[in-house]
Design an enzyme around this catalytic site. Structure first.
Site, PDB file in Angstrom:
ATOM      1  N   THR A   1       0.840  -1.187   0.000  1.00 19.00           N
ATOM      2  CA  THR A   1       0.000   0.000   0.000  1.00 19.00           C
ATOM      3  C   THR A   1       0.878   1.240   0.000  1.00 19.00           C
ATOM      4  O   THR A   1       2.103   1.149  -0.150  1.00 19.00           O
ATOM      5  CB  THR A   1      -1.030  -0.085   1.165  1.00 19.00           C
ATOM      6  OG1 THR A   1      -1.919   1.013   1.060  1.00 19.00           O
ATOM      7  CG2 THR A   1      -0.388  -0.078   2.536  1.00 19.00           C
TER       8      THR A   1
ATOM      9  N   LYS B   1       3.709   1.388  -3.972  1.00 19.21           N
ATOM     10  CA  LYS B   1       3.254   0.595  -5.119  1.00 19.21           C
ATOM     11  C   LYS B   1       4.195   0.711  -6.331  1.00 19.21           C
ATOM     12  O   LYS B   1       4.329  -0.232  -7.102  1.00 19.21           O
ATOM     13  CB  LYS B   1       1.824   0.978  -5.503  1.00 19.21           C
ATOM     14  CG  LYS B   1       0.796   0.530  -4.460  1.00 19.21           C
ATOM     15  CD  LYS B   1      -0.627   0.847  -4.883  1.00 19.21           C
ATOM     16  CE  LYS B   1      -1.594   0.496  -3.757  1.00 19.21           C
ATOM     17  NZ  LYS B   1      -2.990   0.797  -4.110  1.00 19.21           N
TER      18      LYS B   1
ATOM     19  N   ASN C   1       0.256  -3.924  -6.289  1.00 16.47           N
ATOM     20  CA  ASN C   1      -0.262  -3.983  -4.907  1.00 16.47           C
ATOM     21  C   ASN C   1      -0.213  -5.398  -4.339  1.00 16.47           C
ATOM     22  O   ASN C   1      -0.598  -5.611  -3.192  1.00 16.47           O
ATOM     23  CB  ASN C   1      -1.687  -3.418  -4.820  1.00 16.47           C
ATOM     24  CG  ASN C   1      -2.731  -4.394  -5.333  1.00 16.47           C
ATOM     25  OD1 ASN C   1      -2.428  -5.289  -6.119  1.00 16.47           O
ATOM     26  ND2 ASN C   1      -3.958  -4.236  -4.889  1.00 16.47           N
TER      27      ASN C   1
ATOM     28  N   GLY D   1      -3.181   9.361 -10.080  1.00 17.68           N
ATOM     29  CA  GLY D   1      -2.170   8.714  -9.246  1.00 17.68           C
ATOM     30  C   GLY D   1      -2.227   7.201  -9.404  1.00 17.68           C
ATOM     31  O   GLY D   1      -2.812   6.679 -10.362  1.00 17.68           O
TER      32      GLY D   1
HETATM   33  P1  NDP Z   1      -1.676   9.169  -5.199  1.00 19.62           P
HETATM   34  O1  NDP Z   1      -0.969   9.981  -4.177  1.00 19.62           O
HETATM   35  O2  NDP Z   1      -0.888   8.315  -6.128  1.00 19.62           O
HETATM   36  O3  NDP Z   1      -2.539  10.164  -6.155  1.00 19.62           O
HETATM   37  C1  NDP Z   1      -3.345  11.148  -5.583  1.00 19.62           C
HETATM   38  C2  NDP Z   1      -4.210  11.810  -6.667  1.00 19.62           C
HETATM   39  O4  NDP Z   1      -5.144  12.667  -5.996  1.00 19.62           O
HETATM   40  C3  NDP Z   1      -3.444  12.673  -7.648  1.00 19.62           C
HETATM   41  O5  NDP Z   1      -4.031  12.545  -8.917  1.00 19.62           O
HETATM   42  C4  NDP Z   1      -3.662  14.093  -7.079  1.00 19.62           C
HETATM   43  O6  NDP Z   1      -3.630  15.091  -8.070  1.00 19.62           O
HETATM   44  C5  NDP Z   1      -5.078  13.976  -6.574  1.00 19.62           C
HETATM   45  N1  NDP Z   1      -5.415  14.949  -5.524  1.00 19.62           N
HETATM   46  C6  NDP Z   1      -4.940  15.000  -4.256  1.00 19.62           C
HETATM   47  N2  NDP Z   1      -5.524  16.001  -3.571  1.00 19.62           N
HETATM   48  C7  NDP Z   1      -6.412  16.589  -4.435  1.00 19.62           C
HETATM   49  C8  NDP Z   1      -7.321  17.675  -4.318  1.00 19.62           C
HETATM   50  N3  NDP Z   1      -7.448  18.345  -3.162  1.00 19.62           N
HETATM   51  N4  NDP Z   1      -8.083  17.982  -5.391  1.00 19.62           N
HETATM   52  C9  NDP Z   1      -7.982  17.282  -6.536  1.00 19.62           C
HETATM   53  N5  NDP Z   1      -7.117  16.247  -6.721  1.00 19.62           N
HETATM   54  C10 NDP Z   1      -6.337  15.901  -5.676  1.00 19.62           C
HETATM   55  O7  NDP Z   1      -2.758   8.326  -4.386  1.00 19.62           O
HETATM   56  P2  NDP Z   1      -3.447   6.954  -4.846  1.00 19.62           P
HETATM   57  O8  NDP Z   1      -3.811   7.097  -6.273  1.00 19.62           O
HETATM   58  O9  NDP Z   1      -2.610   5.801  -4.461  1.00 19.62           O
HETATM   59  O10 NDP Z   1      -4.749   6.893  -3.903  1.00 19.62           O
HETATM   60  C11 NDP Z   1      -5.876   7.735  -4.151  1.00 19.62           C
HETATM   61  C12 NDP Z   1      -7.014   7.372  -3.205  1.00 19.62           C
HETATM   62  O11 NDP Z   1      -7.537   6.075  -3.497  1.00 19.62           O
HETATM   63  C13 NDP Z   1      -6.630   7.332  -1.718  1.00 19.62           C
HETATM   64  O12 NDP Z   1      -7.667   7.962  -0.986  1.00 19.62           O
HETATM   65  C14 NDP Z   1      -6.572   5.857  -1.400  1.00 19.62           C
HETATM   66  O13 NDP Z   1      -6.878   5.618  -0.041  1.00 19.62           O
HETATM   67  C15 NDP Z   1      -7.676   5.325  -2.319  1.00 19.62           C
HETATM   68  N6  NDP Z   1      -7.505   3.900  -2.640  1.00 19.62           N
HETATM   69  C16 NDP Z   1      -8.513   3.038  -2.269  1.00 19.62           C
HETATM   70  C17 NDP Z   1      -8.420   1.704  -2.563  1.00 19.62           C
HETATM   71  C18 NDP Z   1      -9.535   0.786  -2.142  1.00 19.62           C
HETATM   72  O14 NDP Z   1      -9.347  -0.435  -2.206  1.00 19.62           O
HETATM   73  N7  NDP Z   1     -10.690   1.294  -1.766  1.00 19.62           N
HETATM   74  C19 NDP Z   1      -7.259   1.136  -3.284  1.00 19.62           C
HETATM   75  C20 NDP Z   1      -6.281   2.132  -3.661  1.00 19.62           C
HETATM   76  C21 NDP Z   1      -6.414   3.458  -3.330  1.00 19.62           C
HETATM   77  P3  NDP Z   1      -2.231  15.754  -8.563  1.00 19.62           P
HETATM   78  O15 NDP Z   1      -1.713  14.879  -9.650  1.00 19.62           O
HETATM   79  O16 NDP Z   1      -2.626  17.079  -9.023  1.00 19.62           O
HETATM   80  O17 NDP Z   1      -1.311  15.793  -7.356  1.00 19.62           O
END
Ligand code: NDP
Length: 271
Positions: free
Chosen positions: A62, A66, A87, A129
């Site tokens: 996690t 990843k 993952n 992300g």
């Molecule tokens: P990352 O850190 O890789 O990516 C985060 C993303 O969120 C980026 O695209 C970032 O944009 C965007 N972001 C962050 N803050 C904001 C904001 N205030 N407004 C708009 N966009 C924003 O994280 P992950 O992709 O790994 O995880 C994302 C979410 O998914 C988490 O909450 C995680 O807990 C959840 N998740 C849930 C899973 C499940 O099984 N339910 C599995 C995997 C993840 P920018 O590129 O501009 O920084």
């Protein structure tokens, strides 16, 4: 000595994976242990190697590892390669097999737990992300009418959309004004900080589903916005969490556990 598995992250104390896999093991009569491993941010590889040395057979990975798990794998599934994120690791002799079960988890949750077909639907995915990258290919395989991607940092989403040979359209948040979608998936981490992605009002089509990958909060800002903006159905990511775990369990043990009861128990526990 039972077979050993673990989830590696930083932080990891909040992870519900040990509970989920313990239930899966009980249900399928498998003898195994599943623990949490907190890896220092610069010691992911060393933590995995130590776990392998003491007989570990597989790990879930996690945040924030990843990408490092992707680099560490010596053999990759096609979906992990597409996501460029791993993952699930399985250790077989000298081989470290890397897979990504997040997308299958989301698709299974939508189809089986929420009864929501993706085929023919207009789907909007927020974020670029690891989580967003993990679900794009499995979503496309379900043949939505189209898949649109929006991200706060446009360059990241544009690069991602370009790498997918035009099968995904990138738009800025501002350009979403006037557009409507049947399924809107929040794959950003905005909810973690109580923030809302800058969605314009009116993106939820009649009967739309709003899905937040975040789980454990009573109602995220995204789901509250969706409710007030007319979304017909709201869902958090707890089902995805359980379904991605079931897919990992299948990779490790060759058995698919039943997820319904585990999801029901977790839902009760966080209510
Ligand atoms: P990352 O850190 O890789 O990516 C985060 C993303 O969120 C980026 O695209 C970032 O944009 C965007 N972001 C962050 N803050 C904001 C904001 N205030 N407004 C708009 N966009 C924003 O994280 P992950 O992709 O790994 O995880 C994302 C979410 O998914 C988490 O909450 C995680 O807990 C959840 N998740 C849930 C899973 C499940 O099984 N339910 C599995 C995997 C993840 P920018 O590129 O501009 O920084």
């Amino acid at each position: 000595m039972p077979d050993q598995y673990a989830v590696i992250g930083n932080p990891v104390a909040h992870s519900k994976s040990p509970q989920i896999h313990a239930e899966f093991a009980r249900q399928t009569g498998q003898e195994l242990t599943y623990e949490r491993l907190l890896a220092p941010t610069d010691h992911f590889k060393a933590t995995v190697e130590t776990f392998i040395a003491r007989g570990g057979l597989g790990v879930n990975v996690t945040l924030p590892f990843k990408g490092e798990a992707f680099d560490l794998a010596t053999r990759l599934s096609e979906r992990a390669r597409a996501a460029q994120a791993v993952n699930t690791l399985k250790f077989e002799g000298n081989t470290i097999f890397g897979d990504n079960t997040d997308g299958a988890g989301l698709v299974n949750d939508l189809a089986h737990n929420l009864g929501r077909a993706i085929a023919g639907q207009r789907v909007l995915l927020l974020g670029a992300g690891g989580a967003a990258r993990g679900v794009i290919k499995p979503l496309l395989e379900q043949q939505p009418a189209y898949l649109t991607l929006a991200n706060r940092t446009p360059g990241k989403a544009r690069d991602l959309a370009q790498s997918l040979d035009g099968r995904v359209e990138f738009v800025s948040y501002a350009a979403l004004t006037g557009m409507q979608f049947d399924i809107v998936i929040n794959a950003t981490s905005a909810s973690l900080t109580g923030a809302l992605p800058p969605l314009p009002p009116g993106v939820f089509a009649h009967g739309a589903l709003a899905y937040d990958m975040m789980y454990g909060m009573r109602e995220t800002p995204f789901l509250a916005f969706a409710r007030s903006d007319g979304a017909a159905a709201l869902a958090d990511g707890l089902g995805m969490l359980v379904e991605q775990a079931a897919e990992s369990f299948l990779i490790w043990r060759g058995l698919r556990p039943d997820t319904a009861l585990v999801l029901k128990r977790l839902r009760q526990a966080i209510a």
